[in-house]
Write a protein that holds these residues in place. Structure first.
Motif, PDB file in Angstrom:
ATOM      1  N   TRP A   1      51.899 -37.264 -35.831  1.00 33.64           N
ATOM      2  CA  TRP A   1      51.807 -35.854 -35.427  1.00 33.64           C
ATOM      3  C   TRP A   1      53.113 -35.397 -34.750  1.00 33.64           C
ATOM      4  O   TRP A   1      53.602 -34.296 -35.011  1.00 33.64           O
ATOM      5  N   GLU A   2      53.712 -36.238 -33.929  1.00 28.77           N
ATOM      6  CA  GLU A   2      54.982 -35.871 -33.283  1.00 28.77           C
ATOM      7  C   GLU A   2      56.085 -35.642 -34.319  1.00 28.77           C
ATOM      8  O   GLU A   2      56.914 -34.757 -34.163  1.00 28.77           O
ATOM      9  N   ARG A   3      56.072 -36.448 -35.373  1.00 31.09           N
ATOM     10  CA  ARG A   3      57.056 -36.249 -36.442  1.00 31.09           C
ATOM     11  C   ARG A   3      56.771 -34.933 -37.174  1.00 31.09           C
ATOM     12  O   ARG A   3      57.682 -34.191 -37.517  1.00 31.09           O
ATOM     13  N   MET A   4      55.492 -34.637 -37.411  1.00 28.46           N
ATOM     14  CA  MET A   4      55.147 -33.354 -38.037  1.00 28.46           C
ATOM     15  C   MET A   4      55.640 -32.208 -37.160  1.00 28.46           C
ATOM     16  O   MET A   4      56.235 -31.245 -37.646  1.00 28.46           O
ATOM     17  N   GLN A   5      55.384 -32.321 -35.859  1.00 26.66           N
ATOM     18  CA  GLN A   5      55.805 -31.270 -34.933  1.00 26.66           C
ATOM     19  C   GLN A   5      57.317 -31.077 -34.972  1.00 26.66           C
ATOM     20  O   GLN A   5      57.805 -29.942 -35.023  1.00 26.66           O
ATOM     21  N   ALA A   6      58.047 -32.182 -34.935  1.00 32.46           N
ATOM     22  CA  ALA A   6      59.509 -32.079 -34.889  1.00 32.46           C
ATOM     23  C   ALA A   6      60.038 -31.377 -36.136  1.00 32.46           C
ATOM     24  O   ALA A   6      60.893 -30.482 -36.056  1.00 32.46           O
ATOM     25  N   GLU A   7      59.516 -31.770 -37.292  1.00 35.76           N
ATOM     26  CA  GLU A   7      60.000 -31.196 -38.551  1.00 35.76           C
ATOM     27  C   GLU A   7      59.606 -29.717 -38.669  1.00 35.76           C
ATOM     28  O   GLU A   7      60.386 -28.875 -39.121  1.00 35.76           O
ATOM     29  N   MET A   8      58.379 -29.425 -38.268  1.00 30.60           N
ATOM     30  CA  MET A   8      57.917 -28.041 -38.345  1.00 30.60           C
ATOM     31  C   MET A   8      58.644 -27.174 -37.319  1.00 30.60           C
ATOM     32  O   MET A   8      59.040 -26.048 -37.606  1.00 30.60           O
ATOM     33  N   ASP A   9      58.769 -27.698 -36.124  1.00 31.99           N
ATOM     34  CA  ASP A   9      59.368 -26.912 -35.046  1.00 31.99           C
ATOM     35  C   ASP A   9      60.802 -26.520 -35.394  1.00 31.99           C
ATOM     36  O   ASP A   9      61.222 -25.383 -35.141  1.00 31.99           O
ATOM     37  N   ALA A  10      61.530 -27.451 -35.986  1.00 28.70           N
ATOM     38  CA  ALA A  10      62.911 -27.144 -36.371  1.00 28.70           C
ATOM     39  C   ALA A  10      62.936 -26.002 -37.382  1.00 28.70           C
ATOM     40  O   ALA A  10      63.756 -25.080 -37.275  1.00 28.70           O
ATOM     41  N   ARG A  11      62.024 -26.035 -38.336  1.00 20.58           N
ATOM     42  CA  ARG A  11      61.981 -24.972 -39.354  1.00 20.58           C
ATOM     43  C   ARG A  11      61.543 -23.634 -38.742  1.00 20.58           C
ATOM     44  O   ARG A  11      62.024 -22.573 -39.125  1.00 20.58           O
ATOM     45  N   ILE A  12      60.600 -23.693 -37.817  1.00 18.76           N
ATOM     46  CA  ILE A  12      60.134 -22.463 -37.165  1.00 18.76           C
ATOM     47  C   ILE A  12      61.280 -21.811 -36.385  1.00 18.76           C
ATOM     48  O   ILE A  12      61.464 -20.594 -36.410  1.00 18.76           O
ATOM     49  N   LYS A  13      62.083 -22.647 -35.728  1.00 17.23           N
ATOM     50  CA  LYS A  13      63.206 -22.106 -34.968  1.00 17.23           C
ATOM     51  C   LYS A  13      64.259 -21.507 -35.902  1.00 17.23           C
ATOM     52  O   LYS A  13      64.836 -20.455 -35.607  1.00 17.23           O
ATOM     53  N   VAL A  14      64.501 -22.168 -37.019  1.00 17.65           N
ATOM     54  CA  VAL A  14      65.441 -21.608 -37.990  1.00 17.65           C
ATOM     55  C   VAL A  14      64.940 -20.251 -38.485  1.00 17.65           C
ATOM     56  O   VAL A  14      65.722 -19.324 -38.709  1.00 17.65           O
ATOM     57  N   ALA A  15      63.620 -20.123 -38.611  1.00 17.87           N
ATOM     58  CA  ALA A  15      63.049 -18.846 -39.055  1.00 17.87           C
ATOM     59  C   ALA A  15      63.079 -17.787 -37.947  1.00 17.87           C
ATOM     60  O   ALA A  15      62.617 -16.658 -38.150  1.00 17.87           O
ATOM     61  N   GLY A  16      63.584 -18.167 -36.777  1.00 16.76           N
ATOM     62  CA  GLY A  16      63.832 -17.175 -35.737  1.00 16.76           C
ATOM     63  C   GLY A  16      62.757 -17.015 -34.683  1.00 16.76           C
ATOM     64  O   GLY A  16      62.920 -16.218 -33.756  1.00 16.76           O
TER      65      GLY A  16
ATOM     66  N   GLN B   1      50.036 -25.459 -34.197  1.00 14.03           N
ATOM     67  CA  GLN B   1      50.975 -24.413 -33.818  1.00 14.03           C
ATOM     68  C   GLN B   1      50.395 -23.132 -34.360  1.00 14.03           C
ATOM     69  O   GLN B   1      49.797 -23.102 -35.451  1.00 14.03           O
ATOM     70  N   GLU B   2      50.548 -22.066 -33.576  1.00 11.20           N
ATOM     71  CA  GLU B   2      50.120 -20.756 -34.040  1.00 11.20           C
ATOM     72  C   GLU B   2      51.268 -19.791 -33.788  1.00 11.20           C
ATOM     73  O   GLU B   2      51.742 -19.625 -32.678  1.00 11.20           O
ATOM     74  N   GLY B   3      51.734 -19.179 -34.878  1.00 10.42           N
ATOM     75  CA  GLY B   3      52.795 -18.199 -34.769  1.00 10.42           C
ATOM     76  C   GLY B   3      52.200 -16.805 -34.704  1.00 10.42           C
ATOM     77  O   GLY B   3      51.158 -16.536 -35.320  1.00 10.42           O
ATOM     78  N   HIS B   4      52.836 -15.934 -33.948  1.00 13.40           N
ATOM     79  CA  HIS B   4      52.359 -14.551 -33.797  1.00 13.40           C
ATOM     80  C   HIS B   4      53.575 -13.650 -33.748  1.00 13.40           C
ATOM     81  O   HIS B   4      54.438 -13.834 -32.892  1.00 13.40           O
ATOM     82  N   THR B   5      53.615 -12.696 -34.664  1.00 15.17           N
ATOM     83  CA  THR B   5      54.787 -11.831 -34.705  1.00 15.17           C
ATOM     84  C   THR B   5      54.382 -10.369 -34.806  1.00 15.17           C
ATOM     85  O   THR B   5      53.294 -10.041 -35.293  1.00 15.17           O
ATOM     86  N   ALA B   6      55.269  -9.516 -34.320  1.00 16.30           N
ATOM     87  CA  ALA B   6      55.053  -8.063 -34.423  1.00 16.30           C
ATOM     88  C   ALA B   6      56.282  -7.438 -35.063  1.00 16.30           C
ATOM     89  O   ALA B   6      57.418  -7.834 -34.760  1.00 16.30           O
ATOM     90  N   HIS B   7      56.059  -6.480 -35.952  1.00 19.33           N
ATOM     91  CA  HIS B   7      57.119  -5.875 -36.747  1.00 19.33           C
ATOM     92  C   HIS B   7      56.973  -4.360 -36.762  1.00 19.33           C
ATOM     93  O   HIS B   7      55.877  -3.837 -36.549  1.00 19.33           O
ATOM     94  N   ALA B   8      58.092  -3.719 -37.107  1.00 13.17           N
ATOM     95  CA  ALA B   8      58.077  -2.255 -37.142  1.00 13.17           C
ATOM     96  C   ALA B   8      57.413  -1.715 -38.397  1.00 13.17           C
ATOM     97  O   ALA B   8      56.843  -0.619 -38.379  1.00 13.17           O
ATOM     98  N   THR B   9      57.486  -2.468 -39.484  1.00 17.08           N
ATOM     99  CA  THR B   9      56.931  -1.952 -40.743  1.00 17.08           C
ATOM    100  C   THR B   9      56.054  -2.990 -41.430  1.00 17.08           C
ATOM    101  O   THR B   9      56.179  -4.201 -41.178  1.00 17.08           O
ATOM    102  N   GLU B  10      55.209  -2.502 -42.299  1.00 14.91           N
ATOM    103  CA  GLU B  10      54.353  -3.399 -43.072  1.00 14.91           C
ATOM    104  C   GLU B  10      55.190  -4.319 -43.956  1.00 14.91           C
ATOM    105  O   GLU B  10      54.901  -5.508 -44.099  1.00 14.91           O
TER     106      GLU B  10
END
Lengths: 468, 468
Positions: free
Chosen positions: B45-60, B157-166
């Protein structure tokens, strides 16, 4: 200029709250006592986790995860433990739309549930030591919550180990104390913690011995930054953690537990912060160098990006602020608040002269540096300022710790700092008296400053202080 | 030799439970439906987290942390959301020894509480997009729990984002879907996920659109490995997440949420495991190469340690097993169970001939390799076996997916694998009929295999299957 923060000298607790709000570190949650850790604060916590986790792994403990929900009956098995934690429990009575047959508590700490599984997993002396750690949230209902310091939910790591002998358990509790906690707090957090032993009255509920690391905050009060406990055979007896020894007998194991939490974020703020905001020690900082475009101009964007890349290539954690449509002054104030150790300001005028301006958060100095020399200057500043923050905190601790001969003097001295007084002058009765006046015995240390092996050593010194 | 695991062909669910127990991945917790993740499982699970977390950060997106406890009233603000989650809630009614004025729920997911803070933090269009992620535990009371797949508490992990447009919200939900989730699942987990769009009936409670990644398990059933949701303006309206636009108006934001969980550990086991235990894809594996001392002998310990160091220096995550007082056969079975991709067996006889034996978990092959060539051989094996596991899983998915023309055929085909059938042959009514027979529409895909923009596109294909 309108002042951004309440000055520390005017109202330290107010200043603390201001920093948390203005640096966008955290918010209060909707349920009383809970908190929201915002990205700026959480990034620091992630750095704490990474540094601590690496040290915990070197110490041989493995990460695991145990349930949030614990049967209420588990807590009752260790008498002191349940007495200590009962007033702080959150209790789940309904699940899946039905009332539960047995209420479950939300873990306030995990000795009990982990003890249950240690009992399952430990069979022979070959299975020992069993060295576990978990990163998790825990809940302890707080009547007087304060963000990071006392919250109803907080994040932490809790280590739990089982050993064949008392000596082995003690050695491991001390290994964690010194090689993980003290090493991290001194070397990364830059806090000159005082490491000692808690009195019987201040021990963890269920422990036979508690070691502590105490930091002095900017107002002279103490903050407990971490603890490491010997639990004797208390939990081994309550949860039947036994092993067959090499000679064939069945013995109870000896266990330890140890923890540090998001409270360290509070310690970071109150130890290193100044009237302009947070100051994050360079080794801890998620952003060590912050490249700021002062305003647009010929070649400015390119120069800033190049500096960012060069710093990154040199192993520096770097951020780039190119929000030129926000006034520079406002951005600079924000960078001060967030405590980035070094700023590199890149603007058209300086750049025309071949320079960028290096601003050090620790002392506020601003120095023009020739662009090709920036990386070297940043690396030197980061190294020096890690030390400078530590030195400043150590000087304060030394300046504001007085050595006195009586309990009355110690209590008086606690109004402005720490007091060191012979434990023989205090004792359990004196401790109670001090507590009545809002002063606690933070820890006991030996005459030579080391951590004592027992409360009965001769010439023990007690450190008294007001504490968070 | 006594068999260690129930064979998959005999009883797949039993085999799954056996692997979890024998490979020491997890245990059932004391409160029904909870689990204990043991170090072997948690390291993955820690390896999954590390790999996912890096990608999530790259996605901003930036990590933050929101409270475990949510006021019950928050959930009621979005009608579909409360309807979806009410039956699964755990409710805290007592805290700090007193009954609470308003009961609080233990978060089943955090759209509501995060929505509340998005509303506080978002002011102008300049504050958008707001891209947040948190790693946390969540609780959904489970009536039929199964470790990793359906547990009352799980980690995610749960991502939550808000945007100006659909359009921006949709693009981001898809960015996470492909650049974070699919990239990780295909490239690291080695699972050839099918990426599609959920039907209205299978959507997340409160979403306007749910994207999903579906994996085929060893028994031909489907497992949903991750989802990414467009929430439209549902939560923005419920929590008043508004922003002033560039033209001065006040608009509701558009939000997304997306999550992956410890359920991926279940997918890993059921996709790649075989009758000897787990097989962990090399890029994921916490231990990629496991150096085992077969038995003591002249220079064996030194040779093993040297190989361990050489592999580590080559960037391989390596373990060393020197427990020579445990029979080698037992240790080898354990290594098979835990699925270390490559074993390097070092024993006196082979070493005398200048060799170590390289054992590949993927195909079981055992090859003597000259000691100086071991590192190169290990690197090659890791590379090849990452691909081999993926290829094997893809072949299964292709072999066991049939294209049919009617709902009846699709339901029949779901007994042994997946069925692809025109969505026009199914529709909401057919979906209900399938559900009645334990078959679900896993997702809709476009005729060309891509992810559709709406449920109304012509020639949509539905994937029907039994699922975990």
């Amino acid at each position: 200029m309108a002042r951004v923060l309440t000055p520390r000298a005017e109202d330290f607790p107010r200043w603390y709250q201001d920093v948390i709000a203005k640096a966008q570190l955290a918010d209060n949650g909707p349920v009383r006592g809970t908190m929201v850790i915002r990205p700026t604060g959480y990034a620091i916590w992630e750095r704490m986790q990474a540094e601590m986790d690496a040290r915990i792994k070197v110490a041989g403990a493995e990460n695991a995860y145990f349930p949030l929900f614990i049967p209420e009956s588990y807590l009752r098995r260790e008498a002191e433990h349940v007495e200590g934690f009962s007033p702080e429990l959150a209790v789940v009575t309904h699940g899946g739309g039905k009332q539960l047959a047995e209420p479950v508590v939300v873990r306030p700490t995990s000795e009990t549930v982990i003890g249950e599984f240690m009992a399952k997993w430990v069979d022979s002396y070959r299975d020992l030591p069993l060295l576990l750690n978990q990163w998790a949230n825990v809940v302890r209902w707080e009547l007087r919550p304060r963000v990071f310091l006392r919250t109803s939910e907080f994040l932490w790591q809790e280590g739990h180990t089982a050993h064949a002998t008392e000596a082995d358990a003690r050695a491991y509790a001390r290994k964690i104390l010194h090689e993980v906690y003290e090493d991290f707090m001194v070397g990364v957090l830059g806090i000159p913690v005082l490491v000692g032993r808690k009195t019987a009255g201040e021990r963890f509920a269920g422990a036979t011995n508690t070691y502590t690391l105490e930091g002095m905050m900017g107002d002279g009060k103490a903050l407990q930054l971490g603890t490491s406990h010997e639990l004797g055979q208390n939990f081994a007896r309550a949860f039947d953690i036994t092993y067959s020894s090499a000679t064939g007998g069945v013995e109870h194991a000896w266990t330890t537990s140890w923890g540090t939490s998001t409270r360290m974020l509070g310690g970071l703020i109150m130890c290193h912060g100044d009237d302009n905001g947070l100051r994050v020690p360079p080794r801890l900082a998620p952003v060590q160098a912050y490249v700021m475009i002062v305003k647009d101009g010929e070649g400015v964007g390119e120069a800033a990006a190049k500096l960012r890349d060069a710093l990154r290539d040199a192993g520096v954690r770097v951020g780039l602020d190119d929000r030129v449509d926000t006034p520079f002054g406002r951005r600079a104030v924000d960078a001060e608040l967030k405590g980035y150790p070094v700023r590199i300001e890149v603007g058209p005028r300086d750049l025309a002269a071949g320079n960028a301006v290096l601003v050090r958060r620790t002392d506020g100095s601003k120095t023009p540096v020739a662009v090709p020399d920036v990386v070297k200057a940043v690396l030197a500043a980061l190294e020096a300022d890690q030390q400078a923050l530590y030195d400043e905190a150590l000087k304060r601790r030394l300046d504001r710790t007085v050595t006195v001969g009586t309990l009355a003097e110690a209590i008086e001295a606690s109004a402005t700092g720490w007091a060191k007084v012979p434990w023989s002058e205090v004792g359990p009765a004196g401790e109670k008296e001090a507590n009545g006046q809002g002063v606690t015995v933070r820890c006991l240390i030996s005459a030579d400053g080391t951590v004592p092996d027992s409360e009965d050593e001769p010439e023990l010194q007690a450190i008294l202080a007001r504490a968070y």
